[in-house]
Enzyme design. Structure first.
Site, PDB file in Angstrom:
ATOM      1  N   GLU A 166      10.893  41.174 -63.211  1.00  0.00           N
ATOM      2  CA  GLU A 166      11.596  40.826 -64.370  1.00  0.00           C
ATOM      3  C   GLU A 166      11.918  41.067 -65.750  1.00  0.00           C
ATOM      4  O   GLU A 166      10.260  40.897 -66.207  1.00  0.00           O
ATOM      5  CB  GLU A 166      11.522  38.952 -64.122  1.00  0.00           C
ATOM      6  CG  GLU A 166      12.137  38.435 -65.227  1.00  0.00           C
ATOM      7  CD  GLU A 166      12.205  36.359 -65.184  1.00  0.00           C
ATOM      8  OE1 GLU A 166      12.664  36.295 -63.905  1.00  0.00           O
ATOM      9  OE2 GLU A 166      11.623  36.087 -65.544  1.00  0.00           O
ATOM     10  N   LYS A 204      17.402  30.315 -54.018  1.00  0.00           N
ATOM     11  CA  LYS A 204      17.373  28.353 -54.134  1.00  0.00           C
ATOM     12  C   LYS A 204      18.177  28.506 -53.062  1.00  0.00           C
ATOM     13  O   LYS A 204      20.107  28.402 -53.719  1.00  0.00           O
ATOM     14  CB  LYS A 204      18.373  28.474 -55.797  1.00  0.00           C
ATOM     15  CG  LYS A 204      17.264  28.969 -56.638  1.00  0.00           C
ATOM     16  CD  LYS A 204      17.694  29.188 -57.962  1.00  0.00           C
ATOM     17  CE  LYS A 204      16.934  30.225 -59.266  1.00  0.00           C
ATOM     18  NZ  LYS A 204      17.988  30.412 -60.451  1.00  0.00           N
ATOM     19  N   ARG A 257      30.280  14.889 -36.252  1.00  0.00           N
ATOM     20  CA  ARG A 257      29.250  14.865 -37.009  1.00  0.00           C
ATOM     21  C   ARG A 257      28.650  15.733 -37.566  1.00  0.00           C
ATOM     22  O   ARG A 257      28.986  16.283 -38.413  1.00  0.00           O
ATOM     23  CB  ARG A 257      28.284  13.754 -38.277  1.00  0.00           C
ATOM     24  CG  ARG A 257      27.936  13.750 -39.492  1.00  0.00           C
ATOM     25  CD  ARG A 257      29.287  14.243 -39.989  1.00  0.00           C
ATOM     26  NE  ARG A 257      30.513  13.655 -40.413  1.00  0.00           N
ATOM     27  CZ  ARG A 257      31.043  14.609 -41.249  1.00  0.00           C
ATOM     28  NH1 ARG A 257      30.982  15.594 -41.781  1.00  0.00           N
ATOM     29  NH2 ARG A 257      31.963  14.487 -40.587  1.00  0.00           N
TER      30      ARG A 257
END
Length: 290
Positions: A207, A142, A107
């Site tokens: 940004e 992320k 697993r």
């Protein structure tokens, strides 16, 4: 390992594989696999891992390490390598060792192989979608906690590019940084001072959300600019305004359906948080042979 960005050295990844696998086995095996004890300790078994879908293979080193840490005598012969396109029904590897060891390792090993293949496959689909435009697909921060380097390696396996690794190796000035600093010019000035005081800052990026902010960033000397949630028309205009004097990165509302049209605006990079955040595991199966 074939797909190593400069910041992802082989030594760094080796350390990360060891850390990832140790953590995975600790949480799964703990004080010992109770179910595996149903099988006599001296039984030797063979197994294969089969792909159930078309994908990009990634994570073979993590998979192998899981089995090796449980039993160093386990033998694994790979029929494919990281970065290969795999197909339904394809045998990816053959495994031989104590049945108990194979059952205990299964697993954790598959978790790494399926998840990292999922990331690589998604990066591959995005890079294929923008082929010929000149735009690069880039990952973000992320990532799944504790698996950042593994996932960034997977992005590279799929043909994507790595953005900064973390907060420590580059500066990305976002809206809240600008608000805290007082202005785009003030934020850029402070960023240059910070970058000049250390030797690990690879780049400074800022940004912007409007074309006016783009003009302000260019006036402040920005050489890498993130266009946040701009329309296609705005991105086209941003490319015309910039005239190649800064790297432009598009971000926000990027999907497989929209990424081609974004790339065709002429931006240099398209960052996609979903590459590592929204991961669907590739369907792989391990089966013991009779």
């Amino acid at each position: 390992m074939k797909y190593i960005a400069p910041e992802l050295s082989i030594n760094l990844l080796e350390q990360e594989i060891e850390r990832n696998v140790s953590a995975a086995l600790t949480e799964d095996v703990g004080e010992g696999d109770l179910t595996a004890q149903l099988v006599p300790d001296n039984v030797i078994a063979t197994a294969t891992v089969i792909s159930r879908e078309k994908a990009i293979l990634c994570g073979t080193q993590w998979f192998t390490r899981c089995f090796a840490k449980i039993d160093a005598d386990t033998e694994i012969i790979w029929k494919a390598t990281d970065g290969d396109i795999i197909h339904p029904g394809q045998t990816l590897c053959e495994i031989k060792g104590k049945a108990r060891s194979l059952l205990t390792s299964e697993r954790a090993g598959l978790n790494f192989l399926q998840m990292l293949s999922g990331v690589a496959s998604k990066a591959w689909r995005y890079t294929e979608a923008v082929a010929g435009t000149g735009a690069k697909i880039v990952d973000t921060r992320k990532t799944l906690p504790g698996l950042r380097l593994a996932q960034k390696y997977a992005v590279a396996c799929g043909g994507g590019c790595n953005h900064r690794i973390g907060l420590y190796d580059a500066i990305l000035i976002k809206e809240n940084h600008i608000l805290a600093a007082g202005s785009i010019a003030a934020a850029m000035s402070a960023a240059k001072q910070v970058a000049g005081a250390v030797n690990r800052c690879k780049f400074i990026e800022i940004e912007v959300e409007t074309l006016q902010e783009l003009e302000e960033a260019l006036a402040a000397g920005a050489q890498m600019i993130l266009l946040d949630n701009m329309t296609l028309d705005q991105m086209h205009e941003a490319v015309a305004i910039t005239k190649g004097c800064a790297v432009l990165e598009a971000s926000g509302n990027v999907s497989l359906e929209t990424v081609r049209s974004i790339a065709e605006t002429g931006v240099d990079r398209i960052s996609v948080g979903g590459l590592t955040k929204n991961v669907r595991a590739v369907d792989l199966s391990m089966r013991l042979q009779e």
